[in-house]
Design a protein around this motif. Structure first.
Motif, PDB file in Angstrom:
ATOM      1  N   SER A 160       0.824  -1.203   0.000  1.00  0.00           N
ATOM      2  CA  SER A 160       0.000   0.000   0.000  1.00  0.00           C
ATOM      3  C   SER A 160       0.860   1.255   0.000  1.00  0.00           C
ATOM      4  CB  SER A 160      -0.910   0.016   1.227  1.00  0.00           C
ATOM      5  OG  SER A 160      -1.604   1.245   1.300  1.00  0.00           O
ATOM      6  N   TRP A 180      -5.624   1.651   6.447  1.00  0.00           N
ATOM      7  CA  TRP A 180      -6.995   1.956   6.056  1.00  0.00           C
ATOM      8  C   TRP A 180      -7.667   2.688   7.214  1.00  0.00           C
ATOM      9  CZ3 TRP A 180      -9.574   1.494   1.557  1.00  0.00           C
ATOM     10  CH2 TRP A 180      -9.001   0.718   0.556  1.00  0.00           C
ATOM     11  N   LEU A 193      -9.977  -4.867   7.882  1.00  0.00           N
ATOM     12  CA  LEU A 193      -9.227  -3.967   7.002  1.00  0.00           C
ATOM     13  C   LEU A 193      -8.552  -2.863   7.808  1.00  0.00           C
ATOM     14  CD1 LEU A 193      -8.824  -3.872   3.911  1.00  0.00           C
ATOM     15  CD2 LEU A 193     -10.652  -2.199   3.827  1.00  0.00           C
ATOM     16  N   ALA A 215      -4.810  -7.065   2.188  1.00  0.00           N
ATOM     17  CA  ALA A 215      -6.078  -6.339   2.131  1.00  0.00           C
ATOM     18  C   ALA A 215      -7.183  -7.207   1.551  1.00  0.00           C
ATOM     19  CB  ALA A 215      -5.921  -5.056   1.309  1.00  0.00           C
ATOM     20  N   ASP A 217     -12.579   5.784   0.055  1.00  0.00           N
ATOM     21  CA  ASP A 217     -11.172   5.593   0.396  1.00  0.00           C
ATOM     22  C   ASP A 217     -10.587   4.670  -0.667  1.00  0.00           C
ATOM     23  OD1 ASP A 217      -8.742   5.650   1.700  1.00  0.00           O
ATOM     24  OD2 ASP A 217      -9.478   4.766   3.566  1.00  0.00           O
ATOM     25  N   HIS A 221      -6.879   2.828  -1.980  1.00  0.00           N
ATOM     26  CA  HIS A 221      -5.461   2.539  -1.780  1.00  0.00           C
ATOM     27  C   HIS A 221      -4.895   1.971  -3.065  1.00  0.00           C
ATOM     28  CE1 HIS A 221      -4.776   2.486   2.783  1.00  0.00           C
ATOM     29  NE2 HIS A 221      -5.880   3.156   2.557  1.00  0.00           N
TER      30      HIS A 221
END
Length: 191
Positions: free
Chosen positions: A34, A39, A49, A61, A132, A134
């Motif tokens: 990431s 997260w 997560l 993830a 959100d 990533h």
């Protein structure tokens, strides 16, 4: 089968354009890490997560999402967001949307979690700042310095084509795999 096994199988299946190379995405040195750290979506609670470390991998993830689907916490998160009962496999437009993408030929990944709302005209939109995302890329396994320290150098086999690929699946696939791991029969998705 564990959520980690399922995550690896799913990554191997969607992560390569050549079947003979499908396992290399799972065992690639450096992993797909990431770039965004931990997260912390403020609009939805998926403990598996949120509990991942800042340097978690794409497989970590995906494992967390599949574990959440198999133990029911993903379902609970979706229902809290929706304020109603929801079927993550069959509902046409649940408020919780998760998209997982793998890009090639140089492996990269992305996971998007967002809240979707439907307006009075039936149009779907992302709800304000309720999202959100990533991105995941390879962390260098060679010590480098300077502004190119985190660049991933493509392998020769990945440079033999200018064909770019994207494989994407959503919360539906994750929920279906979670149901199978939990021993539940997923709903028939055939129309």
């Amino acid at each position: 089968m564990s959520p980690l096994d399922a995550a690896h199988l799913l990554l191997a299946t969607v992560g390569s354009r050549n079947v003979k190379d499908s396992a290399t995405i799972v065992g690639r040195p450096g992993g797909l890490v990431s770039s965004a750290g931990k997260w912390a979506p403020s609009f939805v609670n998926i403990p598996e997560l949120i509990g991942l470390p800042a340097d978690h991998s794409f497989a970590d993830a995906l494992e967390a999402l599949i574990a959440a689907a198999s133990n029911g916490s993903l379902q609970r998160a979706a229902e809290e967001l929706e304020q109603a009962q929801v079927d993550l496999v069959r509902d046409a437009a649940p408020a919780l949307n998760i998209e997982v993408s793998l890009y090639g030929p140089v492996p990269r990944g992305a996971i998007l979690i967002e809240e979707i709302v439907t307006d009075n005209e039936g149009q779907q939109h992302r709800y304000r700042d309720h999202w959100d995302r990533h991105f995941y890329g390879e962390r260098s396994v060679v010590k480098k310095s300077g502004n190119l320290a985190w660049i991933d150098i493509a392998r020769p086999a990945e440079m033999d084509s200018d064909l770019k690929t994207v494989s994407t699946f959503t919360h539906r696939t994750i929920a279906t795999i979670g149901a199978l791991l939990a021993g539940d029969t997923p709903p028939n998705t055939a129309a």
